[in-house]
Design a protein around this motif. Structure first.
Motif, mmCIF file in Angstrom:
data_model
loop_
_atom_site.group_PDB
_atom_site.id
_atom_site.type_symbol
_atom_site.label_atom_id
_atom_site.label_comp_id
_atom_site.label_asym_id
_atom_site.label_seq_id
_atom_site.Cartn_x
_atom_site.Cartn_y
_atom_site.Cartn_z
ATOM 1 N N TRP A 110 52.098 49.799 34.371
ATOM 2 C CA TRP A 110 52.534 50.622 35.492
ATOM 3 C C TRP A 110 52.186 52.093 35.263
ATOM 4 O O TRP A 110 51.679 52.771 36.171
ATOM 5 C CB TRP A 110 54.042 50.483 35.703
ATOM 6 N N GLY A 111 52.467 52.583 34.059
ATOM 7 C CA GLY A 111 52.211 53.993 33.776
ATOM 8 C C GLY A 111 50.741 54.353 33.888
ATOM 9 O O GLY A 111 50.382 55.359 34.522
ATOM 10 N N LEU A 112 49.875 53.541 33.302
ATOM 11 C CA LEU A 112 48.449 53.850 33.326
ATOM 12 C C LEU A 112 47.856 53.693 34.722
ATOM 13 O O LEU A 112 46.995 54.484 35.136
ATOM 14 C CB LEU A 112 47.713 52.954 32.333
ATOM 15 N N ILE A 113 48.311 52.694 35.467
ATOM 16 C CA ILE A 113 47.814 52.510 36.837
ATOM 17 C C ILE A 113 48.224 53.685 37.717
ATOM 18 O O ILE A 113 47.403 54.239 38.473
ATOM 19 C CB ILE A 113 48.327 51.177 37.414
ATOM 20 N N LEU A 114 49.477 54.088 37.640
ATOM 21 C CA LEU A 114 49.937 55.223 38.455
ATOM 22 C C LEU A 114 49.304 56.533 37.995
ATOM 23 O O LEU A 114 49.041 57.427 38.810
ATOM 24 C CB LEU A 114 51.461 55.325 38.392
ATOM 25 N N GLY B 195 44.727 61.947 53.322
ATOM 26 C CA GLY B 195 45.649 60.969 53.896
ATOM 27 C C GLY B 195 45.093 59.565 53.891
ATOM 28 O O GLY B 195 45.786 58.613 53.514
ATOM 29 N N TRP B 196 43.837 59.413 54.279
ATOM 30 C CA TRP B 196 43.256 58.069 54.332
ATOM 31 C C TRP B 196 43.022 57.493 52.943
ATOM 32 O O TRP B 196 43.202 56.284 52.721
ATOM 33 C CB TRP B 196 41.954 58.081 55.140
ATOM 34 N N VAL B 197 42.649 58.342 51.987
ATOM 35 C CA VAL B 197 42.500 57.855 50.615
ATOM 36 C C VAL B 197 43.859 57.438 50.065
ATOM 37 O O VAL B 197 43.989 56.398 49.394
ATOM 38 C CB VAL B 197 41.862 58.933 49.714
ATOM 39 N N LEU B 198 44.877 58.228 50.364
ATOM 40 C CA LEU B 198 46.216 57.887 49.881
ATOM 41 C C LEU B 198 46.697 56.560 50.473
ATOM 42 O O LEU B 198 47.285 55.738 49.755
ATOM 43 C CB LEU B 198 47.185 59.012 50.231
ATOM 44 N N ILE B 199 46.435 56.359 51.756
ATOM 45 C CA ILE B 199 46.810 55.089 52.380
ATOM 46 C C ILE B 199 46.065 53.929 51.724
ATOM 47 O O ILE B 199 46.629 52.864 51.452
ATOM 48 C CB ILE B 199 46.518 55.116 53.900
ATOM 49 N N ALA B 200 44.776 54.152 51.451
ATOM 50 C CA ALA B 200 43.977 53.095 50.825
ATOM 51 C C ALA B 200 44.480 52.763 49.422
ATOM 52 O O ALA B 200 44.330 51.627 48.956
ATOM 53 C CB ALA B 200 42.509 53.523 50.760
ATOM 54 N N LEU B 201 45.092 53.743 48.753
ATOM 55 C CA LEU B 201 45.579 53.538 47.385
ATOM 56 C C LEU B 201 47.066 53.173 47.327
ATOM 57 O O LEU B 201 47.631 53.112 46.233
ATOM 58 C CB LEU B 201 45.339 54.802 46.554
ATOM 59 N N LYS B 202 47.670 52.941 48.463
ATOM 60 C CA LYS B 202 49.094 52.588 48.462
ATOM 61 C C LYS B 202 49.337 51.207 47.878
ATOM 62 O O LYS B 202 50.155 51.035 46.971
ATOM 63 C CB LYS B 202 49.644 52.637 49.894
ATOM 64 N N ILE B 203 48.653 50.204 48.406
ATOM 65 C CA ILE B 203 48.960 48.813 48.082
ATOM 66 C C ILE B 203 48.185 48.253 46.886
ATOM 67 O O ILE B 203 48.800 47.630 46.006
ATOM 68 C CB ILE B 203 48.738 47.925 49.325
ATOM 69 N N PRO B 204 46.856 48.430 46.789
ATOM 70 C CA PRO B 204 46.127 47.786 45.684
ATOM 71 C C PRO B 204 46.654 48.109 44.285
ATOM 72 O O PRO B 204 46.860 47.186 43.486
ATOM 73 C CB PRO B 204 44.687 48.272 45.893
ATOM 74 N N PRO B 205 46.895 49.390 43.930
ATOM 75 C CA PRO B 205 47.437 49.654 42.585
ATOM 76 C C PRO B 205 48.805 49.020 42.384
ATOM 77 O O PRO B 205 49.118 48.518 41.288
ATOM 78 C CB PRO B 205 47.518 51.190 42.517
ATOM 79 N N PHE B 206 49.617 49.034 43.430
ATOM 80 C CA PHE B 206 50.945 48.427 43.356
ATOM 81 C C PHE B 206 50.842 46.931 43.095
ATOM 82 O O PHE B 206 51.526 46.387 42.218
ATOM 83 C CB PHE B 206 51.691 48.704 44.660
ATOM 84 N N LEU B 207 49.973 46.262 43.842
ATOM 85 C CA LEU B 207 49.808 44.814 43.659
ATOM 86 C C LEU B 207 49.267 44.496 42.273
ATOM 87 O O LEU B 207 49.675 43.503 41.654
ATOM 88 C CB LEU B 207 48.876 44.255 44.730
ATOM 89 N N LEU B 208 48.362 45.323 41.764
ATOM 90 C CA LEU B 208 47.822 45.102 40.419
ATOM 91 C C LEU B 208 48.931 45.236 39.375
ATOM 92 O O LEU B 208 49.029 44.403 38.462
ATOM 93 C CB LEU B 208 46.709 46.108 40.133
ATOM 94 N N ALA B 209 49.775 46.257 39.512
ATOM 95 C CA ALA B 209 50.860 46.450 38.559
ATOM 96 C C ALA B 209 51.865 45.298 38.618
ATOM 97 O O ALA B 209 52.339 44.812 37.584
ATOM 98 C CB ALA B 209 51.563 47.781 38.829
ATOM 99 N N VAL B 210 52.196 44.853 39.825
ATOM 100 C CA VAL B 210 53.122 43.728 39.983
ATOM 101 C C VAL B 210 52.516 42.457 39.386
ATOM 102 O O VAL B 210 53.211 41.686 38.705
ATOM 103 C CB VAL B 210 53.483 43.512 41.465
ATOM 104 N N TYR B 211 51.224 42.245 39.632
ATOM 105 C CA TYR B 211 50.567 41.048 39.090
ATOM 106 C C TYR B 211 50.589 41.057 37.565
ATOM 107 O O TYR B 211 50.895 40.035 36.929
ATOM 108 C CB TYR B 211 49.129 40.971 39.595
ATOM 109 N N LEU B 212 50.266 42.186 36.957
ATOM 110 C CA LEU B 212 50.280 42.267 35.494
ATOM 111 C C LEU B 212 51.692 42.072 34.949
ATOM 112 O O LEU B 212 51.880 41.422 33.911
ATOM 113 C CB LEU B 212 49.707 43.611 35.038
ATOM 114 N N THR B 213 52.670 42.606 35.649
ATOM 115 C CA THR B 213 54.060 42.396 35.238
ATOM 116 C C THR B 213 54.404 40.911 35.281
ATOM 117 O O THR B 213 55.047 40.380 34.358
ATOM 118 C CB THR B 213 55.018 43.178 36.170
ATOM 119 N N TRP B 214 53.976 40.237 36.327
ATOM 120 C CA TRP B 214 54.215 38.791 36.442
ATOM 121 C C TRP B 214 53.536 38.039 35.307
ATOM 122 O O TRP B 214 54.123 37.136 34.707
ATOM 123 C CB TRP B 214 53.689 38.298 37.785
ATOM 124 N N VAL B 215 52.299 38.412 34.980
ATOM 125 C CA VAL B 215 51.565 37.745 33.895
ATOM 126 C C VAL B 215 52.306 37.906 32.574
ATOM 127 O O VAL B 215 52.507 36.937 31.828
ATOM 128 C CB VAL B 215 50.129 38.310 33.783
#
Length: 254
Positions: free
Chosen positions: A164-168, A188-208
């Motif tokens: 989580w720390g390194l992704i954020l 704004g558009w870059v921030l919107i594009a970066l809202k979900i993918p990093p979050f999903l990656l962090a959640v997935y790694l946490t699940w793993v």
């Protein structure tokens, strides 16, 4: 079905552990609805601002949709923590932007929060008290038992906190230069594009990490078992005392 086709107890336990982990992560991070509530205000702000460059209209629309989402959750008697966090984030952004007159400052509080959260994950992981364990411990009903009684889970929580720390931190490394160099709509558009993918990656790694870790120790079940055992001991002691009193009375009467 042959014995080779039948799922083993170990496989079943692993599947159960994965299911529990998925449910806990879904609850902790809000699932699909939580993601929508996180993205929608910022998306509305940048969409309106891209069209008419009106800071006030964009800010009011973003804040209004955040409040509507809270009202909807309250009406449905759902958990409101994700919606409330969205309202506070949008409100801080609106205040910053209105005070400075710079539309890019609408995103600044959220960016600073992301950076601070990244550092918190990294520092707590280094300190041996990973933040993700503090967040998920109550969800798994293990509280802080993982710190001293379940080293495998502590290791998994530490890995997840680093992730989580390194992704954020990587996300912040992209956004802060854009804050200085890009215009409001680009940021704004870059921030919107970066809202979900990093979050999903962090959640997935946490699940793993957690799916491979030992199961949590249910401290609430342990406390309930101790309470029942204590009640049984008291009942047995009372019964013994009652039997001894009756026997003594019988001897005196004889």
């Amino acid at each position: 079905m042959t014995s080779l086709d039948k799922p083993t107890t170990e496989d079943t336990s692993a599947d159960d552990a994965r299911a529990v982990t998925e449910a806990a992560l879904f609850e902790a991070f809000g699932g699909v609805r939580g993601m929508v509530e996180t993205v929608l205000p910022g998306l509305l702000f940048v969409s309106i601002y891209t069209v008419n460059k009106d800071l006030h209209m964009s800010a009011i629309a973003a804040l209004a949709v955040s409040l509507v989402m809270v009202v909807v959750r309250l009406a449905r008697k759902d958990t409101v923590k994700h919606a409330f966090s969205g309202v506070f984030g949008v409100a801080f952004g609106v205040v910053f932007a209105m005070m400075t007159g710079n539309a890019k400052d609408f995103y600044l509080p959220g960016m600073l929060y992301t950076l601070g959260l990244a550092l918190a994950y990294i520092v707590t992981a280094m300190a041996g008290v990973p933040l993700i364990g503090l967040v998920l411990g109550p969800v798994f009903k293990e509280n802080l038992s993982w710190r001293t009684r379940n080293p495998g889970r502590k290791k998994a929580y530490t890995k997840a906190s680093w992730a989580w720390g390194l992704i954020l931190l990587g996300k912040s490394a992209i956004l802060f230069p854009l804050y200085w160099w890009a215009d409001t709509t680009q940021l704004g558009w870059v921030l919107i594009a970066l809202k979900i993918p990093p979050f999903l990656l962090a959640v997935y790694l946490t699940w793993v990490f957690l799916a491979k870790a030992p199961p949590p120790i249910d401290v609430f079940a342990e406390m309930e078992a101790e309470e029942r055992a204590e009640e049984e001991r008291r009942a047995a002691a009372a019964q013994e005392d009652g039997g001894g009193t009756a026997a003594g009375r019988h001897r005196r009467e004889s």
